[in-house]
Design a protein around this motif. Structure first.
Motif, PDB file in Angstrom:
ATOM      1  N   ILE A 117      10.258  55.376  17.430  1.00  0.00           N
ATOM      2  CA  ILE A 117      11.452  54.581  17.714  1.00  0.00           C
ATOM      3  C   ILE A 117      12.100  54.114  16.411  1.00  0.00           C
ATOM      4  N   GLY A 118      11.310  53.640  15.473  1.00  0.00           N
ATOM      5  CA  GLY A 118      11.851  53.237  14.173  1.00  0.00           C
ATOM      6  C   GLY A 118      12.466  54.395  13.423  1.00  0.00           C
ATOM      7  N   LEU A 119      11.842  55.564  13.513  1.00  0.00           N
ATOM      8  CA  LEU A 119      12.375  56.762  12.869  1.00  0.00           C
ATOM      9  C   LEU A 119      13.713  57.156  13.487  1.00  0.00           C
ATOM     10  N   ILE A 120      13.791  57.115  14.807  1.00  0.00           N
ATOM     11  CA  ILE A 120      15.049  57.439  15.492  1.00  0.00           C
ATOM     12  C   ILE A 120      16.146  56.465  15.078  1.00  0.00           C
ATOM     13  N   ALA A 121      15.819  55.185  15.021  1.00  0.00           N
ATOM     14  CA  ALA A 121      16.811  54.181  14.617  1.00  0.00           C
ATOM     15  C   ALA A 121      17.280  54.424  13.186  1.00  0.00           C
ATOM     16  N   GLY A 122      16.372  54.782  12.301  1.00  0.00           N
ATOM     17  CA  GLY A 122      16.748  55.071  10.920  1.00  0.00           C
ATOM     18  C   GLY A 122      17.660  56.278  10.812  1.00  0.00           C
ATOM     19  N   VAL A 123      17.377  57.298  11.600  1.00  0.00           N
ATOM     20  CA  VAL A 123      18.213  58.503  11.597  1.00  0.00           C
ATOM     21  C   VAL A 123      19.594  58.194  12.171  1.00  0.00           C
ATOM     22  N   LEU A 124      19.641  57.440  13.274  1.00  0.00           N
ATOM     23  CA  LEU A 124      20.921  57.119  13.909  1.00  0.00           C
ATOM     24  C   LEU A 124      21.824  56.279  13.009  1.00  0.00           C
ATOM     25  N   THR A 125      21.227  55.403  12.216  1.00  0.00           N
ATOM     26  CA  THR A 125      22.026  54.527  11.359  1.00  0.00           C
ATOM     27  C   THR A 125      22.214  55.074   9.957  1.00  0.00           C
ATOM     28  N   GLY A 126      21.389  56.022   9.550  1.00  0.00           N
ATOM     29  CA  GLY A 126      21.470  56.535   8.190  1.00  0.00           C
ATOM     30  C   GLY A 126      20.823  55.613   7.174  1.00  0.00           C
ATOM     31  N   HIS A 127      20.109  54.601   7.647  1.00  0.00           N
ATOM     32  CA  HIS A 127      19.449  53.631   6.758  1.00  0.00           C
ATOM     33  C   HIS A 127      17.951  53.603   7.011  1.00  0.00           C
ATOM     34  N   GLY A 128      17.346  54.748   7.124  1.00  0.00           N
ATOM     35  CA  GLY A 128      15.938  54.827   7.454  1.00  0.00           C
ATOM     36  C   GLY A 128      15.009  54.246   6.416  1.00  0.00           C
ATOM     37  N   LYS A 129      15.453  54.150   5.179  1.00  0.00           N
ATOM     38  CA  LYS A 129      14.573  53.671   4.122  1.00  0.00           C
ATOM     39  C   LYS A 129      14.734  52.178   3.830  1.00  0.00           C
ATOM     40  N   SER A 130      15.543  51.477   4.626  1.00  0.00           N
ATOM     41  CA  SER A 130      15.751  50.061   4.358  1.00  0.00           C
ATOM     42  C   SER A 130      14.578  49.198   4.791  1.00  0.00           C
ATOM     43  N   MET A 131      13.710  49.725   5.656  1.00  0.00           N
ATOM     44  CA  MET A 131      12.524  49.000   6.102  1.00  0.00           C
ATOM     45  C   MET A 131      11.320  49.907   5.965  1.00  0.00           C
ATOM     46  N   ASN A 132      10.147  49.304   5.782  1.00  0.00           N
ATOM     47  CA  ASN A 132       8.947  50.138   5.688  1.00  0.00           C
ATOM     48  C   ASN A 132       8.453  50.503   7.082  1.00  0.00           C
ATOM     49  N   TRP A 133       7.487  51.374   7.156  1.00  0.00           N
ATOM     50  CA  TRP A 133       7.041  51.885   8.450  1.00  0.00           C
ATOM     51  C   TRP A 133       6.360  50.834   9.296  1.00  0.00           C
ATOM     52  N   ILE A 134       5.699  49.861   8.681  1.00  0.00           N
ATOM     53  CA  ILE A 134       5.054  48.793   9.459  1.00  0.00           C
ATOM     54  C   ILE A 134       6.107  47.952  10.161  1.00  0.00           C
ATOM     55  N   ALA A 135       7.163  47.622   9.462  1.00  0.00           N
ATOM     56  CA  ALA A 135       8.246  46.854  10.084  1.00  0.00           C
ATOM     57  C   ALA A 135       8.907  47.662  11.189  1.00  0.00           C
ATOM     58  N   ASN A 136       9.090  48.946  10.971  1.00  0.00           N
ATOM     59  CA  ASN A 136       9.668  49.801  12.012  1.00  0.00           C
ATOM     60  C   ASN A 136       8.831  49.762  13.280  1.00  0.00           C
ATOM     61  N   ILE A 137       7.535  49.851  13.135  1.00  0.00           N
ATOM     62  CA  ILE A 137       6.660  49.902  14.300  1.00  0.00           C
ATOM     63  C   ILE A 137       6.571  48.538  14.981  1.00  0.00           C
ATOM     64  N   LEU A 138       6.311  47.508  14.225  1.00  0.00           N
ATOM     65  CA  LEU A 138       6.013  46.213  14.821  1.00  0.00           C
ATOM     66  C   LEU A 138       7.236  45.413  15.225  1.00  0.00           C
ATOM     67  N   ILE A 139       8.283  45.485  14.446  1.00  0.00           N
ATOM     68  CA  ILE A 139       9.434  44.613  14.687  1.00  0.00           C
ATOM     69  C   ILE A 139      10.513  45.295  15.497  1.00  0.00           C
ATOM     70  N   ASP A 140      10.891  46.488  15.121  1.00  0.00           N
ATOM     71  CA  ASP A 140      12.035  47.155  15.746  1.00  0.00           C
ATOM     72  C   ASP A 140      11.927  47.241  17.260  1.00  0.00           C
TER      73      ASP A 140
END
Length: 81
Positions: free
Chosen positions: A14-37
């Motif tokens: 889900i975090g990866l998809i959000a990063g791809v959709l926004t073009g800002h995939g590297k603005s957060m680390n993978w832990i934040a993507n998993i836990l927060i997003d």
């Protein structure tokens, strides 16, 4: 235990998809993507739509997109300051 592994995998996707959709995939680390997003999306938008590993996919992706946009905006402001 297996449930948490699925939560991590689905949250990461889900975090990866959000990063791809926004073009800002590297603005957060993978832990934040998993836990927060994905958690933010369900907390704000509810748990409707298809679910995988107990996570509602559509609200999780929408919440993740919103959070990635906000974090990318804040990070860009600090980098220019």
């Amino acid at each position: 235990m297996l449930h948490w592994i699925w939560v991590l995998i689905v949250g990461g996707v889900i975090g990866l998809i959000a990063g791809v959709l926004t073009g800002h995939g590297k603005s957060m680390n993978w832990i934040a993507n998993i836990l927060i997003d994905s958690s933010l999306g369900q907390a704000l938008l509810g748990a409707w739509g298809p679910q995988v590993a107990g996570m509602a996919i559509v609200p999780s992706i929408l919440g993740a997109v919103i959070l990635v946009i906000i974090v990318a905006f804040v990070v860009s402001k600090f980098r220019t300051a």
